[in-house]
Write a protein that holds these residues in place. Structure first.
Motif, PDB file in Angstrom:
ATOM      1  N   LYS A  84       0.833  -1.208   0.000  1.00  0.00           N
ATOM      2  CA  LYS A  84       0.000   0.000   0.000  1.00  0.00           C
ATOM      3  C   LYS A  84       0.866   1.256   0.000  1.00  0.00           C
ATOM      4  O   LYS A  84       0.385   2.343  -0.279  1.00  0.00           O
ATOM      5  CB  LYS A  84      -0.946  -0.002   1.214  1.00  0.00           C
ATOM      6  N   GLU A 106      -9.394   9.502  -9.743  1.00  0.00           N
ATOM      7  CA  GLU A 106     -10.462   9.373  -8.732  1.00  0.00           C
ATOM      8  C   GLU A 106     -10.643   7.895  -8.338  1.00  0.00           C
ATOM      9  O   GLU A 106     -10.810   7.582  -7.157  1.00  0.00           O
ATOM     10  CB  GLU A 106     -11.789   9.929  -9.291  1.00  0.00           C
ATOM     11  N   ILE A 107     -10.589   7.022  -9.320  1.00  0.00           N
ATOM     12  CA  ILE A 107     -10.725   5.580  -9.044  1.00  0.00           C
ATOM     13  C   ILE A 107      -9.570   5.106  -8.165  1.00  0.00           C
ATOM     14  O   ILE A 107      -9.762   4.363  -7.202  1.00  0.00           O
ATOM     15  CB  ILE A 107     -10.797   4.778 -10.363  1.00  0.00           C
ATOM     16  N   GLN A 108      -8.375   5.571  -8.511  1.00  0.00           N
ATOM     17  CA  GLN A 108      -7.199   5.184  -7.721  1.00  0.00           C
ATOM     18  C   GLN A 108      -7.329   5.700  -6.282  1.00  0.00           C
ATOM     19  O   GLN A 108      -6.944   5.010  -5.334  1.00  0.00           O
ATOM     20  CB  GLN A 108      -5.933   5.750  -8.397  1.00  0.00           C
ATOM     21  N   THR A 110     -10.136   6.162  -4.687  1.00  0.00           N
ATOM     22  CA  THR A 110     -11.122   5.291  -4.026  1.00  0.00           C
ATOM     23  C   THR A 110     -10.451   3.983  -3.611  1.00  0.00           C
ATOM     24  O   THR A 110     -10.691   3.479  -2.513  1.00  0.00           O
ATOM     25  CB  THR A 110     -12.303   4.992  -4.993  1.00  0.00           C
ATOM     26  N   LEU A 111      -9.611   3.464  -4.495  1.00  0.00           N
ATOM     27  CA  LEU A 111      -8.922   2.190  -4.229  1.00  0.00           C
ATOM     28  C   LEU A 111      -8.116   2.265  -2.930  1.00  0.00           C
ATOM     29  O   LEU A 111      -8.076   1.309  -2.151  1.00  0.00           O
ATOM     30  CB  LEU A 111      -8.009   1.858  -5.419  1.00  0.00           C
ATOM     31  N   TYR A 112      -7.472   3.408  -2.716  1.00  0.00           N
ATOM     32  CA  TYR A 112      -6.634   3.554  -1.521  1.00  0.00           C
ATOM     33  C   TYR A 112      -7.368   4.281  -0.376  1.00  0.00           C
ATOM     34  O   TYR A 112      -6.757   4.596   0.644  1.00  0.00           O
ATOM     35  CB  TYR A 112      -5.341   4.300  -1.870  1.00  0.00           C
ATOM     36  N   GLY A 113      -8.641   4.575  -0.599  1.00  0.00           N
ATOM     37  CA  GLY A 113      -9.439   5.211   0.442  1.00  0.00           C
ATOM     38  C   GLY A 113      -8.968   6.616   0.781  1.00  0.00           C
ATOM     39  O   GLY A 113      -9.001   7.023   1.943  1.00  0.00           O
TER      40      GLY A 113
END
Lengths: 314, 258
Positions: A84, A106-108, A110-113
């Motif tokens: 991570k 934005e997706i990335q 979200t992936l890492y919160g």
């Protein structure tokens, strides 16, 4: 922890890494360490095992033997946690091509919160894509995709960035842009970078350390200083008074002179360049060329792997 | 898991394939309604060939045959998951520390939601359209409505079981083209082959009745649930669903990602 200690902190280590496909050992007993803040050039021919090692570091492939330790953790769970804090691009960046650069980041996030509202713009700005952030990635050039890939890899503020052939297929301008971006990231954010590339002259301008791999085995690990020392330097001279010059050099103890065409000759050794030039000029020898030439990383690499070339490395 | 699911929903919203399939689902339902409506205008006697036509009967028929929507969802699944493998976006999730189990489950939930969206759209437009033209039906009792609801429920369970099988192929093949190449022929010919085999003997029929294909044949009986034993149906679906999902996970758990 002082700066020097931080610089020497090992944040990733590989011990005895082995990967087999059938009976083929693609990676054999590979061991190396990455220290914080350094840029590592990962050098090897096609099929040497660079991408396989990177895929194992990323968790895409399992090791047959050996151990990977990331930030002191080597258990399955610990490695997942460690990853991570890593940004990884294997070959081409993983992008959603029918989405915009903005959406991809934005997706990335979200992936890492990650909840930051400004991060997307900051990263697009950093990689020079701010003005085209809303454009769909499928319309991007290769260089723009690489830069977006790096921006995405930076979303989780990684401490290690692993890039597999990031300048492959880029034009000279693209290569320079990526190089400057990586140097900036290393300098300003102290990100440790492991970068594999076929363009060795490019790596030479970037890396502080080198890991050389051949046929799945780590052949050598060396720093830039060690490499410079190992890459033998030649003093190259051109003069019409070749024999006189050779005699003067012989008085200085130079014995290993190699003759070339057009009154060129060269010799290697630990000689003071200024002193050599001064002695030749004192003897009133007219020099039409006098230079110190260093063997390139390419030549050193080819020599190290035993002169093998496949037309792809050099 | 929640984050992965959120990403899947973002992808679904931006997916051209999903948009195209939504349009196709609307077009298909309008076509269904249009054909019956047109036949009604042209000739009442021709309409009698189709049997009793109204909203209720169309709803019952649609619970028996979900193949159109299933085909669309399989294409969507192949595009989304196969595309994730080839674009390496799925690998990014592995590198980000998510377990492969969570990755599979998030994908399955997305596919299930896609199925529900497409089926609901297809079902409601068709049934509403037919009800507008022909009425919902005469003499509809609460038992009949209950049976319709039960059939809808069983049809959904069957769809999830079949989708788990197609999911297994998607994770084994890891490519859009290969998944479509395997799943669509299986959908087109699989049930027909099983139907033929079940006619060979009573024993084969009994064996097949313990497979989703066998149970889907029973559900395919358009006007009743006499042949369906709901408990056996649900048990068969749960067992096969668990089997397919476990196989998907086991194959993906050890898979080498490129």
């Amino acid at each position: 922890m002082d700066t020097q200690q931080l610089q020497r902190e090992v944040i990733l280590s590989v011990e005895g890494m082995t990967k087999r496909y059938g009976k083929n050992n693609v990676v054999s007993n590979a061991s190396f360490q990455l220290e914080r803040g350094k840029i590592y050039g990962f050098i090897g021919q096609n099929g040497a095992g660079k991408t396989t090692i990177i895929r194992m570091l990323a968790g895409y492939a399992k090791l047959n033997a050996g151990r990977v330790t990331i930030f002191g953790q080597s258990t399955e769970k610990g490695l997942a946690e460690g990853r991570k804090k890593m940004g990884i691009i294997v070959e081409n960046p993983a992008l959603y091509k029918n989405m915009s650069a903005y959406d991809n980041i934005e997706i990335q996030k979200t992936l890492y919160g990650i909840k930051s509202d400004t991060l997307t713009e900051e990263l697009l700005q950093l990689v020079g894509l701010a003005n085209i952030g809303k454009r769909k990635v499928k319309n991007f050039s290769l260089g723009m995709r690489q830069r977006l890939g790096i921006a995405m890899a930076l979303v989780n503020s990684p401490e290690i960035l692993i890039l597999d052939e990031p300048v492959n297929g880029l034009d000279p301008v693209g290569i320079v842009e990526i190089r400057e971006l990586l140097l900036k990231l290393n300098r300003e954010r102290n990100i440790t970078i492991l970068i594999s590339s076929h363009i060795l002259s490019e790596l030479y301008q970037l890396a502080t350390d080198y890991i050389i791999i051949h046929r799945g085995c780590i052949l050598e690990k060396l720093t830039l200083e060690q490499l410079d020392q190992k890459c033998a330097s030649y003093i190259v001279v051109q003069t019409e008074e070749r024999e006189t010059a050779k005699a003067v050099l012989a008085q200085m103890g130079v014995t290993n002179i190699e003759d070339g065409d057009n009154n060129f000759f060269r010799f290697r050794g630990n000689y003071d360049v200024k002193e050599v030039a001064r002695r030749l000029m004192e003897e009133k020898i007219l020099l039409t060329h006098f230079s110190l030439q260093t063997e390139s990383l390419e030549n050193y690499f080819v020599k190290l792997i035993g002169g093998e070339t496949n037309g792809q490395v050099v | 898991m929640g984050k992965l699911f959120k990403i899947e929903m973002m992808k679904l919203r931006k997916s051209t394939a999903m948009l195209v399939l939504l349009i196709v689902a609307i077009a298909l339902s309008l076509l269904n309604v249009g054909v019956y409506g047109l036949v009604n205008l042209v000739s009442d006697s021709l309409l009698s060939v189709f049997g009793k036509v109204d909203g209720y009967n169309m709803a019952v028929t649609m619970t028996s045959d979900t193949s159109d929507i299933m085909m669309m969802v399989v294409i969507l699944m192949a595009v989304l998951i196969g595309g994730d493998f080839s674009a390496r976006t799925l690998q990014t999730q592995v590198a980000a520390g998510y377990s492969r189990f969570k990755i599979i489950i998030s994908r399955f939930i997305t596919v299930a939601i896609s199925y529900v969206i497409l089926y609901t759209l297809y079902f409601s437009i068709t049934v509403i359209g037919m009800t507008i033209i022909f009425g919902f039906g005469d003499g509809i009792t609460s038992d009949m409505v209950s049976e319709l609801v039960l059939k809808l429920f069983l049809s959904f369970i069957m769809a999830m079981t079949m989708l788990s099988m197609y999911m297994l192929f998607t994770f084994l093949l890891k490519s859009t083209g290969a998944t479509i190449g395997v799943c669509l022929p299986l959908m087109l010919f699989g049930v027909s082959i099983i139907q033929m085999l079940s006619m060979v003997s009573e024993v084969v029929y009994d064996i097949i009745s313990f497979t989703p294909f066998g149970q889907s044949m029973l559900l395919g009986d358009m006007f009743g649930l006499e042949e369906v034993e709901p408990i056996k149906f649900i048990c068969v679906c749960i067992v096969w669903f668990s089997g397919f999902m476990s196989l998907s996970f086991l194959s993906f758990r050890k898979a080498e990602l490129k």
